[in-house]
Write a protein that holds these residues in place. Sequence first.
Motif, PDB file in Angstrom:
ATOM      1  N   PHE A  30       8.437  -9.751  -1.938  1.00 23.86           N
ATOM      2  CA  PHE A  30       8.121  -8.372  -1.544  1.00 23.86           C
ATOM      3  C   PHE A  30       6.617  -8.134  -1.480  1.00 23.86           C
ATOM      4  N   MET A  31       5.815  -9.045  -2.062  1.00 18.38           N
ATOM      5  CA  MET A  31       4.365  -8.850  -2.093  1.00 18.38           C
ATOM      6  C   MET A  31       3.712  -9.085  -0.741  1.00 18.38           C
ATOM      7  N   THR A  32       4.426  -9.705   0.203  1.00 23.95           N
ATOM      8  CA  THR A  32       3.847  -9.951   1.521  1.00 23.95           C
ATOM      9  C   THR A  32       3.550  -8.657   2.274  1.00 23.95           C
ATOM     10  N   HIS A  33       4.159  -7.562   1.834  1.00 27.95           N
ATOM     11  CA  HIS A  33       3.926  -6.260   2.475  1.00 27.95           C
ATOM     12  C   HIS A  33       2.729  -5.528   1.875  1.00 27.95           C
ATOM     13  N   LEU A  34       2.075  -6.142   0.876  1.00 27.56           N
ATOM     14  CA  LEU A  34       0.939  -5.513   0.213  1.00 27.56           C
ATOM     15  C   LEU A  34      -0.356  -6.161   0.680  1.00 27.56           C
ATOM     16  N   SER A  35      -1.472  -5.520   0.379  1.00 26.49           N
ATOM     17  CA  SER A  35      -2.784  -6.061   0.725  1.00 26.49           C
ATOM     18  C   SER A  35      -3.820  -5.479  -0.227  1.00 26.49           C
ATOM     19  N   GLY A  36      -4.985  -6.102  -0.238  1.00 27.16           N
ATOM     20  CA  GLY A  36      -6.073  -5.600  -1.063  1.00 27.16           C
ATOM     21  C   GLY A  36      -5.746  -5.625  -2.542  1.00 27.16           C
ATOM     22  N   ILE A  37      -6.225  -4.604  -3.242  1.00 27.36           N
ATOM     23  CA  ILE A  37      -6.025  -4.528  -4.683  1.00 27.36           C
ATOM     24  C   ILE A  37      -4.557  -4.337  -5.028  1.00 27.36           C
ATOM     25  N   LEU A  91      -2.171  -5.848  -3.696  1.00 29.64           N
ATOM     26  CA  LEU A  91      -1.600  -7.197  -3.730  1.00 29.64           C
ATOM     27  C   LEU A  91      -2.144  -8.002  -4.897  1.00 29.64           C
ATOM     28  N   ASP A  92      -3.448  -7.930  -5.115  1.00 28.27           N
ATOM     29  CA  ASP A  92      -4.080  -8.771  -6.136  1.00 28.27           C
ATOM     30  C   ASP A  92      -3.534  -8.491  -7.538  1.00 28.27           C
ATOM     31  N   MET A  93      -3.391  -7.227  -7.898  1.00 30.00           N
ATOM     32  CA  MET A  93      -2.960  -6.886  -9.259  1.00 30.00           C
ATOM     33  C   MET A  93      -1.584  -7.450  -9.590  1.00 30.00           C
ATOM     34  N   PRO A  94      -0.535  -7.133  -8.828  1.00 27.18           N
ATOM     35  CA  PRO A  94       0.776  -7.688  -9.183  1.00 27.18           C
ATOM     36  C   PRO A  94       0.847  -9.202  -9.046  1.00 27.18           C
ATOM     37  N   LEU A  95       0.117  -9.775  -8.058  1.00 27.40           N
ATOM     38  CA  LEU A  95       0.170 -11.223  -7.870  1.00 27.40           C
ATOM     39  C   LEU A  95      -0.450 -11.945  -9.057  1.00 27.40           C
ATOM     40  N   TYR A  96      -1.607 -11.511  -9.502  1.00 34.30           N
ATOM     41  CA  TYR A  96      -2.269 -12.162 -10.629  1.00 34.30           C
ATOM     42  C   TYR A  96      -1.467 -11.978 -11.917  1.00 34.30           C
ATOM     43  N   ILE A  97      -0.947 -10.784 -12.142  1.00 38.66           N
ATOM     44  CA  ILE A  97      -0.155 -10.544 -13.350  1.00 38.66           C
ATOM     45  C   ILE A  97       1.102 -11.401 -13.356  1.00 38.66           C
ATOM     46  N   ALA A  98       1.777 -11.473 -12.200  1.00 41.42           N
ATOM     47  CA  ALA A  98       2.996 -12.279 -12.108  1.00 41.42           C
ATOM     48  C   ALA A  98       2.696 -13.759 -12.336  1.00 41.42           C
ATOM     49  N   ALA A  99       1.605 -14.263 -11.755  1.00 40.60           N
ATOM     50  CA  ALA A  99       1.245 -15.672 -11.929  1.00 40.60           C
ATOM     51  C   ALA A  99       0.917 -15.985 -13.387  1.00 40.60           C
TER      52      ALA A  99
END
Length: 473
Positions: free
Chosen positions: A358-365, A367-375
């Motif tokens: 679902f993160m492919t629909h996000l961008s910028g901050i 996207l970065d916040m949930p992606l980094y937290i999830a990783a």
Amino acid sequence: MVEPPQPAPAKVYYDGCPGCAMDRKKETRKGVPYKELIFVGIISFASALPITSLFPFLYFMIRDLHVAQREEDIGFYAGFLGASYMVGRGLASVFWGIVADRIGRKPVMAFSVFSVIVFNTLFGLSVKYWMAIATRFLLGALNGFLAPVKAYSIEVCQPEQQALGISIVNTAWGMGVIIGPAIGGYLAQPVKQYPHLFHDNSVFGRFPYLLPCICISFFATLVFISCAWLPETLHKHKGLERAVEMVEGSTTQESTEPPKKSLLKNWPLMSAIITYSVFSLHDTAYVEIFSLWTVSSRKYGGLSFSSKDVGQVLTVAGVSLLVYQLLAYRQVNKILGPIHSTQVSSALSIPIIAAYPFMTHLSGIRLDMPLYIAAMLKSVFAITRVTGTSLLQNNAVPQEQRGAANGIATTTMSLAKAFAPAGAGIIFSWAQKRQHAMFFPGDHMVFLVLNLTEVIGLVLTFKPFLAVPQQYK
């Protein structure tokens, strides 16, 4: 009349035996064996770096080797290249475990680091697909560090410190497989990424993936030299022990031990190995899919990241992993134990994986916040599972069988990890061709398969599938 209890027989130590010297040292030392665990950490880190260092540039390397006829086929060839290391390690791990039980932990670990120096450098010089496959296969087959280093980390520690010992191995290994991609992401294709420092007619222009391999090999060279100060832990006094028994008529502690159980019939060991292998399959498939997904185009459901962007995400995840292992894991293991901590971390990984597509629909901050937290969370949960199952394996066997037991575990885990990149690459390539399917379109299907593997591993941590070693009952 009740006979008074007999005092426990005094332990017998033999001069010149490295295992006895280590046991004597452990009796006189009350604190943490920092020197030995530092060696364990750096050897594990150096041996693990090349395992996943190719993933950020794997997509581009396959493209540059001109073996894929279409862009959608790159994942297919990438999977087999990623799997070649694990195929080699899977075929040779039992052999290295047996060798470590025969001649010692130290020589096997030192040789493994030396193999990293040679074959990781040759991989960076690959200009043909078959050469890349061959060097990765030999790198895996000759890198037999994992079986002896896990046995070693247990043998240098007191029983109450064994969780720390295994945790150091898995932390360093986890850091290696996370920092490795960061090195690959930042240093691959240096002419393209840093044109003011590197030129097209330089050696790094001809071999765009050599620089990260050379950096890893240089670090491995330093670690190889430091192995000269590594103490041995294996007992080497069986012949002397029998001579003493014949002369003195005495019976040592080892001679009164019950016959050793067959490893394949040791269900606490085998059930822990099966669970460990399923989680290893999942984690390797996750690393490859995460890297391929983030660098693939948004029109295929990816994030259109560069290899440098992927390396940055994985670097942050690696830092969080180090902080967790140093500051939190011992308390987690103390409160939950290896079994419950494995179950909790496995269950919490499922919603994180489900959220990725679902993160492919996000961008910028956003996207970065949930992606980094999830990783970061995914890395923490993965290392918790690996450490818990490793503790169960090593405490299910005596020292004389620890190398072979870890060799079996490494073999099954490596075969699982060999299947994981190939399977993940095939599924990823297939999923990108079904962007408009009704049932889990595109990358949703890839992450669904990842979650199904996680669920299988979680189920295997419960009875009757998992048999618990005596000390954890």
